[in-house]
Motif scaffolding. Structure first.
Motif, mmCIF file in Angstrom:
data_model
loop_
_atom_site.group_PDB
_atom_site.id
_atom_site.type_symbol
_atom_site.label_atom_id
_atom_site.label_comp_id
_atom_site.label_asym_id
_atom_site.label_seq_id
_atom_site.Cartn_x
_atom_site.Cartn_y
_atom_site.Cartn_z
ATOM 1 N N THR A 1 65.257 75.409 78.899
ATOM 2 C CA THR A 1 64.122 74.552 79.264
ATOM 3 C C THR A 1 63.360 75.059 80.487
ATOM 4 O O THR A 1 62.138 74.970 80.542
ATOM 5 N N VAL A 2 64.087 75.575 81.483
ATOM 6 C CA VAL A 2 63.399 76.159 82.636
ATOM 7 C C VAL A 2 62.892 77.554 82.294
ATOM 8 O O VAL A 2 61.877 78.012 82.818
ATOM 9 N N HIS B 1 62.265 73.738 88.571
ATOM 10 C CA HIS B 1 61.176 73.840 87.588
ATOM 11 C C HIS B 1 59.820 73.867 88.285
ATOM 12 O O HIS B 1 58.920 74.637 87.906
ATOM 13 N N SER C 1 59.254 68.758 83.264
ATOM 14 C CA SER C 1 60.249 68.475 84.296
ATOM 15 C C SER C 1 61.241 67.407 83.841
ATOM 16 O O SER C 1 62.452 67.565 83.987
ATOM 17 N N VAL D 1 63.575 68.800 81.148
ATOM 18 C CA VAL D 1 64.679 69.598 81.684
ATOM 19 C C VAL D 1 65.830 68.693 82.110
ATOM 20 O O VAL D 1 66.988 68.889 81.716
ATOM 21 N N THR E 1 66.333 81.423 88.010
ATOM 22 C CA THR E 1 66.216 80.029 88.456
ATOM 23 C C THR E 1 67.304 79.165 87.824
ATOM 24 O O THR E 1 67.903 78.304 88.481
ATOM 25 N N SER E 2 67.579 79.392 86.547
ATOM 26 C CA SER E 2 68.619 78.628 85.854
ATOM 27 C C SER E 2 69.974 78.862 86.504
ATOM 28 O O SER E 2 70.761 77.924 86.692
ATOM 29 N N GLU F 1 57.401 77.173 78.425
ATOM 30 C CA GLU F 1 56.627 76.267 79.273
ATOM 31 C C GLU F 1 55.343 75.844 78.566
ATOM 32 O O GLU F 1 54.955 74.676 78.603
ATOM 33 N N HIS G 1 64.411 69.431 89.014
ATOM 34 C CA HIS G 1 62.994 69.148 89.312
ATOM 35 C C HIS G 1 62.421 70.182 90.273
ATOM 36 O O HIS G 1 61.314 70.696 90.074
#
Length: 910
Positions: free
Chosen positions: A745-746, A801, A390, A393, A751-752, A13, A798
């Motif tokens: 990317t996240v 992230h 964002s 991603v 969460t992924s 990040e 979105h």
């Protein structure tokens, strides 16, 4: 202490945000130079149009290359040349249901034929008639061999040698008609024929007139251009055939006709697309108006952003131009379905624009009038640090989703996805540069109180700035903060969401399992087209008539030595009509044509006197191969008794040996009736027929010469065989690759995983709804499903992230802040995409109507998964936030003591 994954996430990040902060700073300080960079880069990439190539041939678009069907086609054309172009008229009485076989109506049909035969078309100052273009053939007439009788024409009019005077002088024309052949032969060319108790033909409701002209695409150089254009034949079809057929109502009052020409499908399909270009333009106007209304105030003036609405569309235009140019330079062809790409790039590009605009607005901590250019540049830096990660991603996941499918074995899908992937890269670049730069200039304009369209003119009325003026959440963001999030995050709300989406998933699984591959070629034709009427008439009058099938036998000596088997081939084909391979019974000239059967009948009945006089053996065949070849040549010449077979034999250069013969058969009609009553081609049956035909030929083994089957439909059927596998393979690979990219990317495993699971559920449900509304797996829907993977990821990525950027110990509060932050941008992007395609629901084009339906499903299901299901999953299973996450300020509706009637908004610290 932070775990390894948390450290990794923080570093990723920080890396992405830091680099986008630098980009935002540069863009904020030098917006005009940035805009110039985008325009120059587009112009440079536009140089790739020098290698622009198009492809419109179905066998090069929707069929895997190097297939068995492709080899069969090449071998067939090596012996018998390219296929002929087919032009046909179904002749009926002017009063529905009446007998068409009255003498007056047959005479009108003969007059119509004479006009088709004699009409002249002109191409490059050279005149052509049917006799100049026709496919040569013998046996087209009953007793003549000159003029049109040397052309391949099929009709009962042959009984009068296509001569009007002969027909008029025939005192018993029905007796002449009955000499056409057996009842099966007559049923092959007559529609709804009736016979008396003795089997004598009495009447019929329809008969056909079919004209065959040699294919001239190769001579026109169309193959090199990726086209099926045949200008000489197309001109004749328009000027002679179609113009005559269209004039029947006025020129031949006793008749009614339905008709089809070799150019009909291209004309009608292309006409539907061209006719809907107005709808495309309307959709862009609707999007422009929506963007202007949602990006700022609707009435031009302070706080309005109509310039940014235009900038968002220019962003899509630049990305489309640069992407198309670079894709062309890379050698990818442009096909018919590539016209959908501007809609795809519009949906993704506008989504990125809303995210950047949202971040830019949220970084404003005071009145615009107090901001210097440096202050705006700093705001651009912070905004791009917030939004850059964002859009990265979503861009990377979209890129991978399309990039995976660019390796598809279906050339059209591979090229389309390659174009889309390249276009997405440019969207990402230009959104971060061009759009951000125009946003900076627009902020300067608003600060300086300049007009929007006439940006050099300053308004006379001063801005009324308050020293406490700063960003305030709009109504949509407050809805997410005060209504939407508290509702779905309550205990009852979470239970209801999980229950409803479980039901949707179950429905999706059921529908996806029942989705079938269908041959939707008929759907590409507008419902009111003359071509649709012809197909419906053919289904009504000739329900058992199907596609032509040829068996090609190679090897001169083998053909002679295995002559008995070849002559009796009809025995091997009998009884194959009800089950695969669904070959029509070989009982008439329209379903079975075999030169060896015909020659055997002549030799057995009358010896060889009429065909060269060769010595015959006890089996009634010539005793040597040389005599066999000479006998075959005499029999199947254009003036011989077997003239109808003249085109069915290929000899070596000195005509001393037979290289190949073909036996023409036909499949039964391989169609099915849908629940709504529509008749469509049955792709499943077609696949079974093709495979069973090949297996049957293989089972013949050494009893026959080397043989292979050929049908012009095999090429497309090969596509049907693989398209369902391609759909699930490409979608599966895309989702797997997206999971990896989202993780990188996240930078959060949990969460992924939640994002990937959420998108997977969404795709399954889209497949289920496709089944429910009658969209089958075909060349159009398979592309739109791949697009659905790319688009549906955006809505979830979105939100996921943004959740990682919201700090605090309460997952529910972090979800609420995420929805209040990014929800409006996601919803606006989804609405824009929906508005871009909803206009196309009124299209007459199958491509556009299918696109609009599937896009509506994608936008609807994708947005509710991103804005409803994923937030609930994150509130239950979401991980800790990044170290750089911002802490919530103030109260929320989730806090105790806050009234449900309170209208809370984001509290912004100066």
């Amino acid at each position: 202490m932070a775990s390894c994954t948390e450290k990794f996430g923080n570093k990723v990040e920080g890396f992405i945000g830091g680099n986008f902060s630098k980009v935002g700073s540069y863009v904020g300080l030098k917006p005009r130079r940035t805009i110039a960079f985008a325009i120059v880069l587009t112009a440079v990439c536009g140089g790739g149009f020098a290698r622009w190539s198009t492809e419109n041939r179905a066998d090069k678009l929707w069929v895997p290359q190097d297939t068995v069907a492709e080899t069969e086609t090449e071998d067939y054309q090596q012996y018998f040349g390219s296929s002929s172009r087919f032009n046909s008229i179904i002749v009926q009485a002017n009063v529905e249901g009446e007998n068409v076989l009255t003498k007056a109506r047959i005479e009108d049909a003969m007059k119509m034929h004479k006009k088709i035969e004699s009409e002249v078309s002109t191409v490059d100052e050279k005149d052509y008639t049917f006799l100049d273009l026709c496919t040569p053939s013998g046996g087209s007439c009953f007793s003549e061999s000159d003029g049109v009788c040397q052309c391949l024409v099929l009709s009962v009019l042959k009984m009068w040698n296509y001569d009007l005077a002969t027909l008029q002088n025939d005192a018993d024309y029905m007796a002449t008609l009955n000499e056409y052949g057996s009842k099966d032969d007559l049923d092959g060319v007559l529609g709804k024929a009736t016979y008396d108790d003795s089997g004598v033909l009495v009447s019929a409701e329809a008969f056909t007139l079919s004209y065959f002209i040699d294919d001239r695409t190769a001579a026109a150089g169309s193959d090199e251009n990726g086209s099926e254009a045949d200008p000489i034949n197309e001109a004749w079809e328009e000027d002679a055939f179609l113009s005559t057929a269209e004039s029947v109502a006025t020129d031949y009052a006793t008749l009614s006709v339905d008709y089809f020409s070799g150019r009909s499908f291209a004309d009608e399909f292309g006409g539907a697309i061209s006719g809907d270009l107005l709808l495309v333009q309307i959709s862009y106007i609707v999007v422009f108006l929506f963007l202007g209304a949602t990006m700022g105030r609707f009435i031009p003036g302070p706080e309005s952003r109509w310039t940014m609405s235009l900038a968002a569309l220019v962003l899509v235009g630049l990305s489309t131009g640069a992407g198309f140019g670079l894709s062309s330079a890379m050698g990818f062809f442009f096909g018919p379905v590539h016209s959908l790409l501007p809609f795809i790039l519009l949906g993704i590009g506008v989504d990125d624009a809303f995210v950047i605009l949202n971040a830019f607005n949220r970084e404003r901590k005071g009145p615009r009038s107090a901001e210097t250019n440096d202050d705006i540049a700093k705001r651009a830096s912070k905004a791009m640090a917030r939004a850059g990660a964002s859009i990265t991603v979503t861009s990377m996941t979209d890129l991978v989703a399309f990039g995976i499918s660019a390796s598809s074995s279906l050339p059209a899908l591979a090229s389309f996805c390659a174009y889309a992937a390249v276009g997405i890269v440019f969207l990402w670049v230009f959104a971060s540069t061009f759009f951000a730069a125009t946003l900076v200039l627009d902020e300067r304009r608003q600060r300086d109180n300049r007009m929007e369209c006439l940006c050099c003119i300053t308004r006379k009325k001063d801005l009324e700035d308050d020293e406490n003026d700063k960003f305030e959440e709009d109504g949509v963001s407050r809805y997410f903060r005060n209504k939407h999030a508290p509702l779905i995050l309550s205990k009852g709300g979470k239970a209801a969401v999980l229950l409803i989406f479980s039901g949707l998933l179950g429905f999706g699984i059921y529908g996806a399992m029942n989705l079938s591959v269908e041959n939707t070629e008929r759907a590409f034709i507008p419902s009111g087209s003359y071509l649709t009427k012809y197909i419906n008439a053919a289904d009504e009058y000739y329900p058992s008539s199907g596609t032509d099938l040829f068996f090609v036998f190679e090897g001169g000596s083998d053909i002679y030595s295995k002559r008995a088997f070849l002559a009796g081939l009809d025995d091997k084909l009998t009884g194959k009509s009800t089950d695969a391979p669904y070959i029509a019974e070989p009982t008439s000239a329209s379903t079975y044509r075999n030169v060896m059967t015909g020659l055997e009948a002549v030799l057995t009945a009358s010896g060889s006197a009429s065909v060269g006089g060769a010595t015959l053996g006890v089996d009634n065949w010539p005793t040597t191969e040389a005599d066999f070849v000479s006998t075959l040549q005499a029999y199947a010449s254009f003036i011989g008794p077997g003239a109808i077979y003249a085109q069915d034999i290929t000899y070596n250069n000195d005509r001393t040996q037979v290289e190949a013969i073909r036996v023409e058969c036909a499949y039964v009609s391989l169609t099915k009736t849908k629940s709504n009553g529509d008749v469509i081609d049955d792709a499943e049956k077609q696949i079974k027929a093709m495979d069973a035909t090949r297996d049957m030929v293989s089972d013949w083994g050494d009893d026959v010469p080397t043989a292979f089957p050929y049908s012009q439909n095999f090429i497309s059927i090969e596509g049907f065989k693989i398209i369902k596998q391609e759909l699930f393979t490409n979608v599966g690979l895309a989702l797997a690759a997206v999971a990896v990219i989202v993780f990188i990317t996240v930078a959060s495993p949990v969460t992924s995983l939640l994002i990937t699971v959420n998108v997977t559920f969404c795709i399954i449900e889209i497949l289920g709804f496709m089944y429910a509304i009658g969209i089958a797996i075909d060349s159009v829907s398979v592309i739109n499903i791949v697009l659905a993977v790319g688009l549906s990821i955006d809505y979830s990525a979105h939100v996921g992230h943004c959740f990682m950027l919201k700090g605090g110990d309460s997952k529910d509060r972090r979800v609420l802040e995420s929805l209040a932050d990014i929800g409006a941008a996601v919803l606006s992007g989804a609405t824009t995409t929906f508005l871009a395609v909803v206009v196309l629901l009124f299209s007459s084009s199958y491509v556009f109507t299918t696109l609009s339906k599937q896009f509506a499903l994608t936008v609807g299901l994708g947005s509710i998964h991103g804005l409803v299901l994923l937030p609930v999953l994150l509130s239950l299973f979401g991980p800790k936030a990044f170290a750089s996450a911002e802490m919530p300020v103030g109260l929320s509706k989730l806090d105790k003591g806050v009234s449900a009637d309170d209208d809370l908004a984001l509290e912004v610290e100066a």
